[in-house]
Structure formats: C-alpha cells, structure tokens
Design a protein around this motif. Structure first.
Motif, mmCIF file in Angstrom:
data_model
loop_
_atom_site.group_PDB
_atom_site.id
_atom_site.type_symbol
_atom_site.label_atom_id
_atom_site.label_comp_id
_atom_site.label_asym_id
_atom_site.label_seq_id
_atom_site.Cartn_x
_atom_site.Cartn_y
_atom_site.Cartn_z
ATOM 1 N N LEU A 24 7.045 52.712 77.239
ATOM 2 C CA LEU A 24 7.610 54.062 77.196
ATOM 3 C C LEU A 24 6.547 55.032 76.695
ATOM 4 N N ASP A 25 6.521 56.217 77.281
ATOM 5 C CA ASP A 25 5.556 57.243 76.886
ATOM 6 C C ASP A 25 6.238 58.171 75.863
ATOM 7 N N PRO A 26 5.829 58.111 74.598
ATOM 8 C CA PRO A 26 6.506 58.938 73.578
ATOM 9 C C PRO A 26 6.456 60.426 73.889
ATOM 10 N N LYS A 219 19.505 57.549 67.176
ATOM 11 C CA LYS A 219 18.496 56.847 67.962
ATOM 12 C C LYS A 219 17.169 57.600 67.941
ATOM 13 N N SER A 220 16.116 56.887 68.281
ATOM 14 C CA SER A 220 14.803 57.475 68.510
ATOM 15 C C SER A 220 14.818 58.223 69.849
ATOM 16 N N THR A 221 13.886 59.173 70.003
ATOM 17 C CA THR A 221 13.715 59.778 71.332
ATOM 18 C C THR A 221 12.884 58.866 72.237
ATOM 19 N N CYS A 222 12.402 57.736 71.693
ATOM 20 C CA CYS A 222 11.537 56.845 72.478
ATOM 21 C C CYS A 222 12.129 55.433 72.589
ATOM 22 N N HIS A 223 11.798 54.551 71.657
ATOM 23 C CA HIS A 223 12.216 53.147 71.733
ATOM 24 C C HIS A 223 13.322 52.857 70.719
ATOM 25 N N ALA A 239 14.148 49.221 75.392
ATOM 26 C CA ALA A 239 14.112 50.491 76.132
ATOM 27 C C ALA A 239 15.516 50.960 76.503
ATOM 28 N N GLU A 240 16.485 50.740 75.602
ATOM 29 C CA GLU A 240 17.820 51.303 75.825
ATOM 30 C C GLU A 240 17.707 52.833 75.872
#
Ligand SMILES: [Fe+2]
Ligand SMILES: [Fe+2]
Length: 278
Positions: A24-26, A219-223, A239-240
């Motif tokens: 995933l690209d942060p 949640k995170s905006t990434c992973h 990667a939910e």
C-alpha cells in the motif's frame, strides 16, 4: 440538537516516494482519504491528524504530508505518535501549537464540548524503538488543569490520544499502549469528569468503555490490524479497507462514526423491498 463535526484521520505512516507498506502507498492512501473526507464534509469545523503522521519522522515524510493538506480551508490540528519525531514535526509545521513544555497538545471548545488533543509520545529524548506511549508529570498537570476547567464549565470532554491507555485484547498491541494507564485513571477520577477517548495506534475500529469512560479507536488511512488477539507480533498488517473518523459533538454527547472511504457508496437507494408490508 446543536452539532459540530470534526474529522479525524490517523496513522498515515507517510513514507518516501515509491515506498510502500504491504504493497500500500501511504501517500496515495492518505490523499484519497483526506480528499474524500474534505469533499464529503466541507462543514467540518476541524480536522485532527491523530499521530503516526509519518513512518520514520523524517522531514521528507512530513513534507509529503504537507503537500496533501496544503490547500485545505478547514483548520487542521496535528498530533504526535510513536512513529513521529516531535522536533521534525514542529519544524515542518512551524505553526503547530505546543503547551508550555513543548508537547504537541491543544484544547478547543465547541458548544459544551472541550476537545483535547494530547501528545502521548514516549520521551524526550526520542527513542525510535520506543513504541509504547507515555504521559509524564508535566503532561498530566496540563490534562488535570484542562479537565478541571471542563468540570467548572460543565463541558463534555473529547480526549484525543494517539496511544490508548486501555487494553483492547490484542496481546501485542496492549504491550505498547500508553504505559501510564493507572495515573490516567487517577487523573480522570480526581477531576471527576467523564471523558470519551478517541485514539489511533492500533489500526482497527474498536469501541468500548474503560472504567466508565467511553473510547473509540479508528483505523489507519493505510494498513490495518487483523483480528488476531493472541498473536504478539506488533507488525501484523492487513490491507482491509482504510477509514477516517467523523465525530459529532452534540449537546447530548459525543458520537463517533468510521467511514471506509474506498468502499463508501454515495448513491445508495432506499431498501424499499426490505420494508415490512403495511
Ligand atoms: Fe500507527
Ligand atoms: Fe502508533
């Protein structure tokens, strides 16, 4: 019911260009989430970025966060997480308010709610391997003063903290929560004010109560963190769908929504076929 809307995005984990986390690209993930939040909620009074703004705390990573939020018309408050470097954060964003001791903490009043954004980073000194949270004597003094003011003014308290002080059932992540949990509870009890914690750090939507105080974790905006209670690995990631928080401050209390921005649908139809026959 009067209502003030706050947007909360957490655990951005910005990295250098081209660097990813489990594929995933942060940068792209935060950009999509931030733009989704701002375009859907232009009426929000404030955006709070709840720590772990970057993955390593480098100036380059902060510059990449700044690129995305530069043109936003809504006031933005930054918080410090374990993956941040406080000195670089305040150097990259020189208008960031700090308390009298240099911690990245602030307070806002909306209606009858006091919003506190706290700095739960371990140290100083900064230790890149110290992922647990700390809330020291100086910070507890600041918090107690804020809570006492809230008590006098009969305000609700929305207490933003990157590290949750409470255990949430994950063998690994519970080890790196805010380590001053007992002192936190004592401070809340001394002040005599119920609070609602709004936290990040775990990368999963979680809610509950802790000794009578409510809490919500976003949640995170990434992973994200998988639901693996017994696994002690702190780096477990999945990667939910990513999310941001939409917090409604009302004269009746604090409401926290979580919006999974990559799967959110705009044009839903009323489910008339699901209605009971009348
Ligand atoms: Fe994080
Ligand atoms: Fe964190």
């Amino acid at each position: 019911m009067s209502m003030v809307k706050i947007l909360a995005l957490t655990d951005i984990h910005m990295k250098a260009a081209g660097r990813t986390i489990i594929g995933l690209d942060p940068y792209e993930n935060f950009k999509r989430g931030f733009n989704h939040a701002v375009s859907r909620h232009p009426d929000a009074k404030r955006i709070i970025l709840m720590g772990d703004l970057t993955n390593s705390g480098t100036m380059n990573e902060y510059t990449r966060v700044a690129e995305i939020i530069a043109d936003c018309q809504i006031p933005i408050t930054l918080m410090c997480g374990n993956h941040d470097q406080r000195n670089n954060l305040t150097a990259a964003f020189p208008n960031t308010p700090t308390d009298n001791n240099g911690f990245v903490q602030d307070a806002f009043i909306y209606g009858n709610t006091r919003v506190l954004t706290t700095d739960t980073q371990f140290g100083p000194p900064f230790l890149s391997y110290a992922h647990l949270g700390q809330y020291c004597e100086k910070r507890f003094a600041w918090l107690l003063d804020q809570l006492q003011q809230a008590k006098l003014a009969r305000q609700s308290v929305a207490l933003f903290a990157h590290h949750p002080p409470m255990k949430v059932g994950f063998k690994g992540m519970d080890q790196i929560r805010m380590r001053d949990d007992k002192r936190m509870l004592e401070t809340l009890t001394t002040a005599g004010v119920p609070v609602h914690f709004l936290c990040g750090h775990i990368h999963r939507t979680i809610s509950g109560s802790w000794h009578g105080h409510g809490f919500t974790v976003f949640k995170s905006t990434c992973h994200q963190m998988p639901l693996a209670f017994e696994n002690p690995d702190l780096s477990l990631s999945t990667a939910e769908p990513a999310a941001y928080g939409v917090i409604l401050l009302t004269n009746e209390g604090i409401i926290a929504h979580s919006e999974d921005f990559d799967i959110a649908e705009d044009d839903v139809q009323p489910a008339t076929e699901a209605m009971p026959n009348t």
